[in-house]
Design an enzyme around this catalytic site. Sequence first.
Site, PDB file in Angstrom:
ATOM      1  N   GLY A 287      -4.291  -5.396 -22.940  1.00 28.52           N
ATOM      2  CA  GLY A 287      -4.161  -4.169 -22.153  1.00 28.52           C
ATOM      3  C   GLY A 287      -4.695  -2.959 -22.884  1.00 28.52           C
ATOM      4  O   GLY A 287      -5.149  -3.045 -24.031  1.00 28.52           O
TER       5      GLY A 287
ATOM      6  N   GLY B   6       1.683  -3.872 -25.367  1.00 24.20           N
ATOM      7  CA  GLY B   6       2.151  -2.785 -24.521  1.00 24.20           C
ATOM      8  C   GLY B   6       3.153  -3.286 -23.499  1.00 24.20           C
ATOM      9  O   GLY B   6       3.562  -4.452 -23.515  1.00 24.20           O
TER      10      GLY B   6
ATOM     11  N   THR C 264      -3.294  -0.314 -24.173  1.00 21.93           N
ATOM     12  CA  THR C 264      -2.614   0.160 -25.385  1.00 21.93           C
ATOM     13  C   THR C 264      -2.786  -0.856 -26.518  1.00 21.93           C
ATOM     14  O   THR C 264      -3.113  -0.488 -27.653  1.00 21.93           O
ATOM     15  CB  THR C 264      -1.121   0.407 -25.111  1.00 21.93           C
ATOM     16  OG1 THR C 264      -0.983   1.222 -23.939  1.00 21.93           O
ATOM     17  CG2 THR C 264      -0.469   1.142 -26.272  1.00 21.93           C
TER      18      THR C 264
ATOM     19  N   ASP D 209       4.526  -2.302 -19.135  1.00 21.86           N
ATOM     20  CA  ASP D 209       4.345  -1.475 -17.936  1.00 21.86           C
ATOM     21  C   ASP D 209       5.572  -0.622 -17.654  1.00 21.86           C
ATOM     22  O   ASP D 209       5.457   0.461 -17.073  1.00 21.86           O
ATOM     23  CB  ASP D 209       4.013  -2.378 -16.746  1.00 21.86           C
ATOM     24  CG  ASP D 209       2.716  -3.142 -16.976  1.00 21.86           C
ATOM     25  OD1 ASP D 209       1.700  -2.491 -17.269  1.00 21.86           O
ATOM     26  OD2 ASP D 209       2.727  -4.383 -16.906  1.00 21.86           O
TER      27      ASP D 209
ATOM     28  N   GLU E  57       1.109 -13.914 -22.855  1.00 21.72           N
ATOM     29  CA  GLU E  57       1.837 -12.907 -23.632  1.00 21.72           C
ATOM     30  C   GLU E  57       3.239 -13.409 -23.973  1.00 21.72           C
ATOM     31  O   GLU E  57       3.674 -13.337 -25.121  1.00 21.72           O
ATOM     32  CB  GLU E  57       1.931 -11.587 -22.847  1.00 21.72           C
ATOM     33  CG  GLU E  57       0.610 -10.835 -22.788  1.00 21.72           C
ATOM     34  CD  GLU E  57       0.623  -9.649 -21.842  1.00 21.72           C
ATOM     35  OE1 GLU E  57      -0.307  -8.836 -21.916  1.00 21.72           O
ATOM     36  OE2 GLU E  57       1.547  -9.538 -21.009  1.00 21.72           O
TER      37      GLU E  57
ATOM     38  N   GLY F  44      -1.604  -6.392 -16.294  1.00 25.53           N
ATOM     39  CA  GLY F  44      -2.959  -6.843 -16.625  1.00 25.53           C
ATOM     40  C   GLY F  44      -3.199  -8.322 -16.397  1.00 25.53           C
ATOM     41  O   GLY F  44      -4.272  -8.843 -16.715  1.00 25.53           O
TER      42      GLY F  44
END
Length: 254
Positions: A36, A93, A38, A95, A114, A108
């Site tokens: 993502g 990161g 960040t 959301d 993840e 994403g």
Amino acid sequence: MSTRAAMTQDELKKLVGYKSVDDHVESGMVVGLGTGSTAYFAVERVGQKLASGELKNVICIPTSERTREQAESLKIPLCTLNEKSELDVAIDGADEVDPALALVKGGGGALLREKMVEVMAKKFVVIVDESKLCKGLGPGFPLPVEITPFCHMHTLRTIAKLPALAGCEAILRMGSSSNNKIDGDNIAVTDNGNYIVDLHFKSPIKDPVAAASQLKNCVGVVDHGLFVDMAYQVIVAGSDGIRVAGTDGEKPWW
């Protein structure tokens, strides 16, 4: 203060991305690289410090094809969970982050990889700008759920009826899997060949733990974007600088 207040969202993301690596990544570590806008800056920082020689013998596990491509372009040594199941730290990161440090992730489209990587890290460090902080998960960002393509509309309806998710509107992700905007006519497909259902809420999810459990137990669901009891620390960039919540930081203030 005024200079910080004038920082763009990308500049804030860069601050926390770099700090997460500076604070938590040391030579000899196995590191999970998130996905993502960040996490991009954390990957960039790892690449910089390896190139300068400040970091040595670091091996990283990417959580998406996009992150793998970025890491390879920076000559970061990579492996997968097949080679190394235990990580020293993972950085990514989110959301949304609530005051219990429960997260919504997967905007994403990389939520399965993840979660597989980050759940195996001794420390999962979350990096966000203050726009991601919320009182309760749900209304601020739709909750993504990765499902199998087989009978996907059946699974979508089943999810929408789960008691802990009452009141949600379930929408099949279309176009690109890397955002939840309808930007194409075809069903969005993840790196794993699955579909994503985005759950839109008007009021906060009352019990994220129950919601996570019910989703995970739903046949046809591969995994979901609720990351509960996983975050070691949340590094937040805001108009008043960087603040850290969780372990070795302060109590969540939002």
